[in-house]
Structure formats: C-alpha cells, structure tokens
Design an enzyme around this catalytic site. Structure first.
Site, PDB file in Angstrom:
ATOM      1  N   GLU A 254      35.855  48.648  35.626  1.00  0.00           N
ATOM      2  CA  GLU A 254      36.574  47.764  34.690  1.00  0.00           C
ATOM      3  C   GLU A 254      35.731  46.499  34.584  1.00  0.00           C
ATOM      4  O   GLU A 254      35.671  45.714  35.529  1.00  0.00           O
ATOM      5  CB  GLU A 254      37.984  47.480  35.199  1.00  0.00           C
ATOM      6  CG  GLU A 254      38.835  48.739  35.209  1.00  0.00           C
ATOM      7  CD  GLU A 254      40.290  48.467  35.573  1.00  0.00           C
ATOM      8  OE1 GLU A 254      41.011  49.434  35.796  1.00  0.00           O
ATOM      9  OE2 GLU A 254      40.679  47.284  35.635  1.00  0.00           O
TER      10      GLU A 254
HETATM   11  N1  LIG Z   1      37.958  45.038  32.904  1.00  0.00           N
HETATM   12  C1  LIG Z   1      38.817  44.485  33.749  1.00  0.00           C
HETATM   13  O1  LIG Z   1      39.939  44.983  33.975  1.00  0.00           O
HETATM   14  C2  LIG Z   1      38.429  43.224  34.470  1.00  0.00           C
HETATM   15  C3  LIG Z   1      39.396  42.580  35.230  1.00  0.00           C
HETATM   16  C4  LIG Z   1      39.038  41.378  35.875  1.00  0.00           C
HETATM   17  C5  LIG Z   1      37.763  40.854  35.777  1.00  0.00           C
HETATM   18  N2  LIG Z   1      36.834  41.520  35.037  1.00  0.00           N
HETATM   19  C6  LIG Z   1      35.497  40.963  34.889  1.00  0.00           C
HETATM   20  O2  LIG Z   1      35.030  40.425  36.137  1.00  0.00           O
HETATM   21  C7  LIG Z   1      34.171  39.304  35.900  1.00  0.00           C
HETATM   22  C8  LIG Z   1      34.634  38.127  36.735  1.00  0.00           C
HETATM   23  O3  LIG Z   1      34.672  38.509  38.089  1.00  0.00           O
HETATM   24  P1  LIG Z   1      33.464  38.189  39.093  1.00  0.00           P
HETATM   25  O4  LIG Z   1      32.738  36.960  38.660  1.00  0.00           O
HETATM   26  O5  LIG Z   1      33.989  38.270  40.466  1.00  0.00           O
HETATM   27  O6  LIG Z   1      32.501  39.436  38.833  1.00  0.00           O
HETATM   28  P2  LIG Z   1      31.150  39.750  39.629  1.00  0.00           P
HETATM   29  O7  LIG Z   1      30.631  40.962  39.002  1.00  0.00           O
HETATM   30  O8  LIG Z   1      30.304  38.557  39.770  1.00  0.00           O
HETATM   31  O9  LIG Z   1      31.656  40.106  41.136  1.00  0.00           O
HETATM   32  C9  LIG Z   1      32.640  41.090  41.322  1.00  0.00           C
HETATM   33  C10 LIG Z   1      32.497  41.637  42.742  1.00  0.00           C
HETATM   34  O10 LIG Z   1      31.277  42.352  42.824  1.00  0.00           O
HETATM   35  C11 LIG Z   1      30.567  41.948  43.985  1.00  0.00           C
HETATM   36  N3  LIG Z   1      29.155  42.168  43.711  1.00  0.00           N
HETATM   37  C12 LIG Z   1      28.308  41.371  43.021  1.00  0.00           C
HETATM   38  N4  LIG Z   1      27.070  41.924  42.948  1.00  0.00           N
HETATM   39  C13 LIG Z   1      27.156  43.123  43.614  1.00  0.00           C
HETATM   40  C14 LIG Z   1      26.229  44.170  43.912  1.00  0.00           C
HETATM   41  N5  LIG Z   1      24.972  44.108  43.492  1.00  0.00           N
HETATM   42  N6  LIG Z   1      26.671  45.250  44.636  1.00  0.00           N
HETATM   43  C15 LIG Z   1      27.944  45.315  45.060  1.00  0.00           C
HETATM   44  N7  LIG Z   1      28.872  44.361  44.818  1.00  0.00           N
HETATM   45  C16 LIG Z   1      28.479  43.274  44.096  1.00  0.00           C
HETATM   46  C17 LIG Z   1      30.969  40.496  44.163  1.00  0.00           C
HETATM   47  O11 LIG Z   1      30.725  40.069  45.488  1.00  0.00           O
HETATM   48  C18 LIG Z   1      32.449  40.574  43.833  1.00  0.00           C
HETATM   49  O12 LIG Z   1      33.194  41.015  44.944  1.00  0.00           O
HETATM   50  C19 LIG Z   1      34.284  39.016  34.416  1.00  0.00           C
HETATM   51  O13 LIG Z   1      33.172  39.585  33.746  1.00  0.00           O
HETATM   52  C20 LIG Z   1      35.547  39.759  33.982  1.00  0.00           C
HETATM   53  O14 LIG Z   1      35.522  40.152  32.633  1.00  0.00           O
HETATM   54  C21 LIG Z   1      37.147  42.701  34.361  1.00  0.00           C
HETATM   55  O1  LIG Z   2      41.421  39.641  34.281  1.00  0.00           O
HETATM   56  C1  LIG Z   2      41.751  40.784  33.978  1.00  0.00           C
HETATM   57  C2  LIG Z   2      43.028  41.336  34.231  1.00  0.00           C
HETATM   58  C3  LIG Z   2      43.144  42.685  34.289  1.00  0.00           C
HETATM   59  C4  LIG Z   2      44.420  43.229  34.442  1.00  0.00           C
HETATM   60  C5  LIG Z   2      44.585  44.517  34.854  1.00  0.00           C
HETATM   61  O2  LIG Z   2      43.577  45.258  35.298  1.00  0.00           O
HETATM   62  C6  LIG Z   2      45.905  45.103  34.842  1.00  0.00           C
HETATM   63  O3  LIG Z   2      46.818  44.493  34.254  1.00  0.00           O
HETATM   64  O4  LIG Z   2      46.068  46.195  35.435  1.00  0.00           O
END
Ligand SMILES: NC(=O)c1ccc[n+]([C@@H]2O[C@H](COP(=O)([O-])OP(=O)(O)OC[C@H]3O[C@@H](n4cnc5c(N)ncnc54)[C@H](O)[C@@H]3O)[C@@H](O)[C@H]2O)c1
Ligand SMILES: O=C/C=C/C=C(\O)C(=O)O
EC number: 1.2.1.85
Length: 486
Positions: A254
């Site tokens: 996600e």
């Molecule tokens: N699609 C969805 O449902 C959804 C939901 C919430 C957040 N997001 C996305 O998440 C992002 C924000 O969250 P963030 O800043 O924590 O994301 P991020 O990708 O920077 O980090 C997410 C996790 O991945 C880990 N990580 C980073 N590099 C890694 C690697 N090389 N190998 C393994 N693990 C690694 C981090 O330590 C953290 O725990 C935004 O892009 C947002 O759109 C998507």
């Molecule tokens: O920031 C993103 C929020 C995602 C929400 C869900 O993945 C959910 O509602 O299950």
C-alpha cells in the site's frame, strides 16, 4: 523518558548491540523516548520465535480458538483505549479527537473484522466427471502462508499496523512488525496486549529500527520470512520488492498517492467544501488517501477557492489535548523540511498562493515543533512538481475544469492510483466518472468512509494487491486443491 524495547518471543528485549535511537516529539522537538534498535541478531531471533510458534501451540489451534483470542485482543485494546490514544498522540502530535474518532477505534475493528471473515468464509469444492463415470471431488483448503514481515509507516501507525496484523493472525500466520522509527509506541503496547490475552509467545513480534541497513532491511531480506506486507512510500516499495525477490517472497504493498478531488458545479456546495477540506487537511495532510489535487467545475471555481481559503485560515493549531486545536504538527522536522521545500517550489513554479505557504507562529516550546500552515495554490500547470509529486502535507492545488471528459483525463494524469473523492448531486454522472478514474477506491459525496470488508489497495504506483474482507485471504493464506476419486 519512555524506554521502548523490541518484543520478541513474548519478551521485551533491548538490542544485543546496545544500539538505541531517540524519538523526538513533533510538538516541540524534545527527545521523548529512547528506542532499542534491533540488529540482525534480533531479527533472526524474531524469525526463530515466529517460526516455532507456527509449529507450536499457535499452529495447532482451531480457527475458532484463534478467533476467540483475536476477539480477546480487540477487547483488550478497547479496555486500554486511552493508553493507545496517549501513545499515538505522543508519537504523532495529532489532536486527541483525531485519535479517538478516527485512528484508534480501527485497532479493535481490524481484529474483529478478520476474526469474522475467517469464521464465515467458505472454501471451494468441485465435482467432476471421469471416464469411468464414478466422478471425482476437488476441494480447496486454506493454510497460513507462514511468517509475515509487516513494515509500517508513521502517519496512522496503529491503524495501519493492525490493518495487516489482524488478517495475518486471523489466517493463522505469525508476524514480525517493523514499526516506523517515527512511531514505535503502539506496536510495543500491542505486545503487552498479546501477553495479557494469552496469545502464544512468538506469534506477534516487534523489531524497531530504520530501513536500509537496519531492522527494515534485515527483515525484508530474511530467508525465514515467507511474505512481506508493506505500507509506505512508493520508492521504499521498490527497495523492499528487490529484497523480497531474493527468495521469491509474496508482497502486498500500500504505497503513495496523489489523489484527486473532483467537484462538479451541481454539488452540495457546503458539503463539498467540508469534504475536500477534510480530505486535504486531516492529520495535517499526512493521509495517503488525502487530496492534494482539487478539480472544480468552472462556474463555482472562484467561490469554491474562497470558501476553502476561509476554512483553512480558520484552522487552530495546538497540543493534542488542546480542545481548540484542529490540527497538530507534521511528524518530524525532517518531514517539515520536505513539505516546506514544496511550498518554496510552488512559488518558484509560479503558483498563486491563496493561503499559507509558511509556518504558523507558535508560543513557547511549541515554536520548536514541526508546524506548517495549511496551504492552497492555484494557477499551476499539471506539470508542476506540487501537482505531480506526493507532498504528504496540509496542502492542495485547485484548478477549474469544463467537462466530464476533461476532468477524468486530469484525474488520471498521474503515476499514482490510490483514491478519489467526487462531489456531485448527479449520481448517474458520479457512478460514470467513478468507474473511469484509475484508482483503487473512490468516494462519492464522502471521503475516508471505510467498510473493512471491501477491497482496499492502489493501482499503478500506489500499490500491489488488495486487502480487506475476503481479499486479505488471498495474501495471508495459500489454497491447496485436493482431488479425490469417487
Ligand atoms: N496506500 C496506503 O494505504 C498508505 C497508507 C499510509 C501511508 N502510505 C504512504 O506512506 C508514506 C508515508 O510513510 P513513511 O514516510 O513512513 O514511508 P517510508 O516508506 O519512508 O517508511 C515506511 C516504513 O518502511 C521502512 N523502510 C524504509 N526503507 C526501507 C527499506 N529499504 N527496507 C525495509 N524497510 C524500509 C521505514 O523504516 C518505515 O518503517 C507516504 O508515501 C504515504 O502515501 C500509504
Ligand atoms: O494514510 C493512509 C490511510 C490508510 C487507511 C487505510 O489503510 C485503511 O483505512 O484501511
């Protein structure tokens, strides 16, 4: 100051290396916790504990016994609701009402919904004819996939972690969670809940740390991990997919989004303003499903921009327990610098700054927090950075459109495909447009309404796979077909 450990085999443990890292408050940048950074040794131990739980008591439980435990987890989360609210407010700095109304209730819900799914979902069977006329019967059985790596983001830490742990455990797997380094609190607290409920040791494990060359990478590369479910940035997904491919592990992603909000002239105007405002600024814009591109039909464009501006300028910032506070800060100074760099880039690229574009004046210690103003831009081309790239802050660009076909093309002109919100009273058009926008989830005259039984996930660069309801079973179980000659 809170000391946060790893949780492995039912025990809270530090790292053998002694390495620890600090968590700073988004509110005032003070160090508020010291976290044990799991190394390869801790990840190995977690995988070993998870594997032995699979082959031990947990693996021997019936579905009903597992479901009973998951309901116990949900009930214990509810009993300790306030502890989870406090823990997440400490990590994210977001207002109490966002925690209590939006994010924390999903913790218990994410266990209950999948306990119900696994109790009630049928498996398949086929009768087949055979040349001797006696026929054969095919039936499918579902088995757990095994040890699941769960890598989580910081923006809705508890919701997003339990959104994966719930189905994983319901399907009989064991998990190793790697929370974000920015938001480790609630994952650790859930370890206390697992022990209190009597979930066998090793079923739920937590390894804290970072991504590259730290717990995140050690987990996603580990040969003892059978599948990886990840929520985070698209570029991180690429790195994890590479790691998972060494050993051919299944992945469920996600990822990021650059979601469009579409407002037709016949929309309920006030509802549309409220809905777009909430989708752009909830959680200080740190919601993957949030709106950073707004398209408004020309006849109401100016009026809409003005109405959104007024709402944004009425926002009050403050500490989580400040009842007047609508919004908190961003998660960290680092993320604030990223968002402010886009605020500068918008101006460089010629944006009209309708409101915001900087940082609010905050009193006392709060002046050191990661605060930014809610910001609205107009006047940029679709090629501008703030229109193409995910910013993940309280900001959006608004532009007019003149036809249904034009706005569908605008909404789809992105590398992402996560979500859309459409506002119109012409529901035939709403359904027509919703079917044409290339995203995983579309809301009509609403936003962030979530039925947990539905398919949830992103298209294009926003993800791989669907989770939710029975869809989660496709990732968290393997189906085996058995054919018996009659
Ligand atoms: N699609 C969805 O449902 C959804 C939901 C919430 C957040 N997001 C996305 O998440 C992002 C924000 O969250 P963030 O800043 O924590 O994301 P991020 O990708 O920077 O980090 C997410 C996790 O991945 C880990 N990580 C980073 N590099 C890694 C690697 N090389 N190998 C393994 N693990 C690694 C981090 O330590 C953290 O725990 C935004 O892009 C947002 O759109 C998507
Ligand atoms: O920031 C993103 C929020 C995602 C929400 C869900 O993945 C959910 O509602 O299950």
């Amino acid at each position: 100051m809170r000391q946060i450990q790893n949780f492995i085999g039912g025990e809270f443990v530090a790292a053998a290396s002694g390495k620890r890292f600090d968590k700073r408050s988004p509110l005032d940048n003070r160090v508020i916790a010291s976290i044990a950074e799991a190394g390869q040794a801790e990840v190995d131990a977690a995988v070993k504990a998870a594997r032995s739980a699979l082959h031990g008591e947990w693996g021997g439980l019936t579905t009903d016994q597992r479901v009973e435990l998951l309901y116990g987890v949900a009930n214990e989360i509810t009993r300790r609701f306030e502890d989870f609210v406090e823990a997440e407010m400490a990590d994210t700095g977001q207002p109490r009402h966002v925690m209590t109304n939006v994010f924390i209730p999903r913790g218990a819900a994410n266990f209950k919904v999948f306990a119900d799914v696994v109790k009630n979902v049928p498996t398949e069977a086929f009768q087949m004819a055979t040349p001797d006329g006696r026929g054969a019967l095919n039936y499918g059985i579902r088995v757990p996939k095994g040890v699941i790596g769960v890598v989580c983001p910081w923006n809705a830490p508890f919701l997003l972690m339990t959104w994966k742990v719930g189905p994983a455990l319901a399907c009989g797997n064991t998990v190793i969670v790697k929370p974000s380094e920015e938001a480790p609190n609630t994952a650790t607290l859930l370890g206390e809940v697992m022990n209190a409920v009597g979930v066998p040791k090793g079923v739920y494990n937590v390894v804290n740390g970072f991504g590259p060359d730290s717990a995140g990478e050690f987990l996603t590369r580990h040969p003892g991990v059978d599948a990886i479910t990840f929520t985070g940035e698209t570029r991180t997904g690429t790195a994890i997919m590479k790691a998972a491919s060494e050993g051919m592990r299944d992945v469920s992603f996600e990822l990021g989004g650059k979601n469009a909000g579409i407002v037709f002239a016949d929309a309920d105007f006030d509802a549309a303003v409220d809905g777009i405002f909430r989708s752009a600024f909830l959680n200080s814009g740190q919601v993957c499903l949030g709106t950073e591109r707004v398209y408004v039909e020309r006849p109401i464009f100016e009026r809409f921009v003005q109405a959104l501006k007024e709402k944004a300028e009425g926002v009050k910032f403050g500490r989580p327990d400040d009842h007047h506070a609508d919004y908190g800060p961003l998660i960290s100074q680092e993320h604030r610098q990223k968002v402010l760099s886009y605020y500068r880039k918008a101006v460089e690229e010629g944006a009209t700054v309708v409101t915001g574009g900087g940082v609010p004046q905050m009193p006392g210690a709060l002046a050191e927090g990661a605060w930014v103003q809610p910001t609205i831009w107009t006047g940029l081309p679709e090629t501008a950075s703030v229109v193409r790239e995910e910013i993940f802050g309280p900001c959006c660009h608004i532009r007019p459109f003149d036809s249904e076909n034009e706005v569908v093309a605008l909404a789809n002109d992105t590398d992402y495909g996560l979500s859309t919100t459409i506002w119109t009273t012409n529901l035939a058009r709403a359904h027509r447009v919703a079917a044409r926008v290339e995203v995983g989830i579309t809301w009509i005259n609403s936003w962030f309404l979530r039925d947990l039984r539905t398919a949830f996930g992103g298209s294009k660069q926003s993800g791989i796979g669907r989770e939710g309801g029975v869809h989660s079973l496709e990732f968290y179980t393997e189906t085996r077909n058995i054919c018996v000659k009659l």
